[in-house]
Design an enzyme around this catalytic site. Structure first.
Site, PDB file in Angstrom:
ATOM      1  N   GLY A  21     -23.898  10.348 -16.215  1.00 43.91           N
ATOM      2  CA  GLY A  21     -23.986  11.226 -15.052  1.00 43.91           C
ATOM      3  C   GLY A  21     -23.406  10.527 -13.829  1.00 43.91           C
ATOM      4  N   ASP A  50     -22.946   8.271 -10.621  1.00 34.92           N
ATOM      5  CA  ASP A  50     -23.477   6.990 -10.139  1.00 34.92           C
ATOM      6  C   ASP A  50     -22.648   6.522  -8.952  1.00 34.92           C
ATOM      7  OD1 ASP A  50     -21.215   5.208 -11.184  1.00 34.92           O
ATOM      8  OD2 ASP A  50     -21.853   6.222 -13.023  1.00 34.92           O
ATOM      9  N   GLU A  78       0.832  -1.212   0.000  1.00 33.20           N
ATOM     10  CA  GLU A  78       0.000   0.000   0.000  1.00 33.20           C
ATOM     11  C   GLU A  78       0.864   1.259   0.000  1.00 33.20           C
ATOM     12  OE1 GLU A  78      -3.747   0.494   0.294  1.00 33.20           O
ATOM     13  OE2 GLU A  78      -2.700   2.152  -0.629  1.00 33.20           O
ATOM     14  N   SER A  87      -7.388   1.794  -3.734  1.00 31.82           N
ATOM     15  CA  SER A  87      -6.116   2.313  -3.221  1.00 31.82           C
ATOM     16  C   SER A  87      -5.244   2.882  -4.328  1.00 31.82           C
ATOM     17  CB  SER A  87      -5.321   1.188  -2.561  1.00 31.82           C
ATOM     18  OG  SER A  87      -5.883   0.841  -1.345  1.00 31.82           O
ATOM     19  N   ASP A 111       1.070   4.063  -2.947  1.00 31.20           N
ATOM     20  CA  ASP A 111       0.647   5.444  -2.710  1.00 31.20           C
ATOM     21  C   ASP A 111       1.767   6.433  -3.046  1.00 31.20           C
ATOM     22  OD1 ASP A 111      -1.630   4.217  -1.822  1.00 31.20           O
ATOM     23  OD2 ASP A 111      -1.293   4.597   0.311  1.00 31.20           O
ATOM     24  N   ASP A 153     -17.279  10.454 -18.486  1.00 31.97           N
ATOM     25  CA  ASP A 153     -18.396   9.748 -17.858  1.00 31.97           C
ATOM     26  C   ASP A 153     -18.223   8.242 -18.074  1.00 31.97           C
ATOM     27  OD1 ASP A 153     -20.752   9.242 -16.599  1.00 31.97           O
ATOM     28  OD2 ASP A 153     -22.045  10.224 -18.099  1.00 31.97           O
TER      29      ASP A 153
END
Ligand SMILES: *[C@@H]1O[C@H](CO)[C@@H](O)[C@H](O)[C@H]1NC(C)=O
Ligand SMILES: *[C@@H]1O[C@H](CO)[C@@H](O)[C@H](O)[C@H]1NC(C)=O
Length: 564
Positions: free
Chosen positions: A543, A545, A284, A482, A288, A524
């Protein structure tokens, strides 16, 4: 005189020996039974020391919320005029009568507490379990998570003295249990799969998602940022360490256009550290750092490693990192965090207090991004469920939740992308028309399984599958939201660099912008869904969701939308 004094001493003694019931304690928080997966495995040793924190009721959060929206809404005359440290503290600091009531109670109990937040709303002290049980009419016991073996001392309910009602917000840790599973990216097939390439797909994305692929796909600039005051922070928890040698290998492989010695600054709190042996490299933390340093080209980036001095879960660290940033005169303008847990594991009071911490940092001008979770509609990890499980802190209206996509042409929703509706927070006004359009488009699908009056999440999304990283010297492909949060955070940091260079304010709390003038600056995503709880979950649609939010970023359009 003498008689009176004797009577007084007698009554003091009586008071000291009084049972909790006669001390006028009022039930403050409780939970219905032990959370799923945990069992009560014994009573806590009466002499063991408990590190407790108490939150005082904050002064004027409605006032701060209004100030936050004023500085974060593009149509407001105050847009971009972020608050100073002192201005935020003025809203947050508890009323004097709350401070007095709590201090009086603490000193009558012989407890000396230290202040752990800049506005003075959080205090911390250590007391033996026996004293905590008496003070709060609690039953602190040892609870064990059967599958992970994780242990925690918690109580299923606690009370507070009548005279502190309205002054004391919550005591922690009490009824909020630690997250038994770390929310970490899944290491997917190390042999990257081949994506079908056609003319519309950048060839850089043919095998894996890399910085070059993302730059091509989203139009992210490759030229270095110029503003040294513009900074990006990456949260590190649960002994996840970011490895320098792996970052060099990553940059040598995937950013041949910049120096492979480009690196990050380490900041530590709560006894945090960042050991550098290959064995300590965290998937992780490396992900990152590699997708911030490797994508937000030239933006000074910090890895804030939060140690475990005060915690047996992530949540103390969640609070401490925000208080650490709030204590700075110039906190980083972007914070990305790829940790989280299910909303229902956090007490409402603690969740609300943490959410208010994001409100404070947002008002200071920091964009706060979190990964939305990897269990589709079933929570931060996949789980068995009937009703959908929203994640924390995605339901908090004052942060930006980032979901995941996969595939290149077109991008579709990643099936693990957590999304849905909070049970703790209602729909904020910036989002109300997006949410109501979505809800009317799905009719009765999934009805009864989610809270249709809750804040919807995620807000936005970015690539989250087959993402190339380097860990302990080897290249791997990883998947998870992540990946998406640092990618999106890097884009915000690059926009901030251009804004600051042009003499404008950084973006700060993003959502009122994202759902208004920013809404058309997204690609989108209209296919895919996020199954869970034995359903297909929600479907991505045109749009907003609750799988991919408004979509994935288009840098050129975002540039225009922010006024560059
Ligand atoms: C992916 O494409 C490369 C280059 O064309 C090829 O060598 C490799 O065998 C392919 N891998 C898979 C899993 O299809
Ligand atoms: C649904 O959301 C609303 C708004 O946040 C909240 O007040 C309510 O308690 C939630 N309902 C449930 C069953 O959690």
């Amino acid at each position: 005189m003498v008689a009176l004094r004797a009577a007084l001493i007698a009554s003091l003694v009586a008071l000291a020996c009084a049972s909790p019931a006669t001390r006028n304690l009022v039930l403050h928080e409780s939970r219905d039974g032990v959370p799923d997966g945990y069992v009560k495995s014994g009573s806590a040793s009466p002499d063991a020391n408990l590190k407790l924190r108490i939150a005082l009721v904050q002064g004027d959060m409605a006032g701060l919320e209004k100030a936050l929206y004023d500085v974060s809404t593009p149509s407001s005359s105050l847009y971009g005029q972020h608050l100073s440290k002192q201005e935020v503290e003025e809203y947050v600091k508890p009323k004097q009568e709350s401070v007095d009531a709590v201090n009086q109670w603490l000193s009558s109990e012989g407890i000396s507490a230290s202040t752990i937040s800049p506005a003075g709303d959080w205090l911390q002290f250590s007391i033996p379990v026996s004293k905590a049980n008496e003070l709060f009419d609690a039953d602190f016991s040892v609870f064990t998570h059967s599958e992970s073996g994780k242990q925690a001392v918690r109580t299923l309910s606690y009370s507070i003295p009548q005279e502190l009602v309205g002054h004391l917000d919550l005591v922690h840790p009490t009824i909020t249990f630690p997250n038994p599973y770390s929310h970490l990216p899944v290491v997917s097939s190390p042999a990257p799969k081949n994506v079908t390439v056609d003319a519309a797909v950048p060839s850089s994305c043919a095998r894996t998602v890399t910085p070059t692929c993302l730059q091509d796909l989203y139009g992210i600039p490759t030229t270095p940022a110029t503003e040294s005051s513009n900074r990006l922070a990456v949260s590190g928890f649960i002994e996840q360490y970011a490895n320098q040698a792996d970052l060099r290998t990553f940059l040598r492989s995937y950013r041949t256009d910049i120096s492979s010695s480009t690196t990050f600054t380490l900041e530590t709190i709560d006894g945090g550290s960042n050991p550098q042996s290959g064995y300590d490299a965290g998937v992780e933390a490396n992900l990152d750092i590699q997708y911030t340093v490797g994508l937000a080209t030239g933006v000074p980036t910090s890895f804030i490693s939060v140690g475990e001095d005060f915690q047996d879960g992530d949540l103390e660290g969640f609070l401490d990192i925000i208080n650490y940033l709030l204590d700075m005169d110039q906190p980083q303008q972007v914070l990305t965090t790829s940790y989280g847990q299910n909303e229902n594991t956090v007490s409402r009071s603690l969740a609300n207090n943490l959410c208010n911490a994001y409100m404070q940092l947002g008002a200071r001008g920091t964009s706060i991004l979190f990964a939305s979770g990897d269990g589709g509609v079933s929570g931060s990890q996949s789980s068995s469920c009937r009703n959908f499980v929203p994640t924390f802190p995605s339901g908090c209206p004052y942060m930006t939740s980032v979901g995941a996509t996969t595939g290149i042409n077109p991008e579709t929703a990643a099936d693990f992308s957590s999304g849905g509706f909070s049970n703790y927070w209602g729909v904020p006004s910036y989002q109300s028309s997006a949410v109501s359009s979505y809800l009317s488009s799905i009719g009765s699908t999934n009805s009864g399984r989610f809270n249709s009056s809750g804040r919807g999440f995620p807000d936005v999304s970015a690539q989250g599958e087959n993402v190339a990283i380097v860990v302990d010297g080897s290249r791997e492909g990883v998947a998870g939201t992540s990946c998406s949060s640092p990618i999106f955070a890097s884009i915000v940091s690059l926009l901030n660099d251009e804004l600051i260079a042009a003499g404008m304010s950084p973006l700060g709390f993003l959502n009122p912008f994202l759902y208004s003038t920013g809404a058309s600056a997204f690609n989108d995503v209209t296919s895919g869904d996020n199954p869970g709880c034995s359903t297909n979950g929600f479907s991505a649609t045109s749009g907003w969701d609750p799988v991919t939010g408004l979509g994935t970023p288009n840098y050129a359009k975002l540039r225009t939308a922010v006024g560059l």
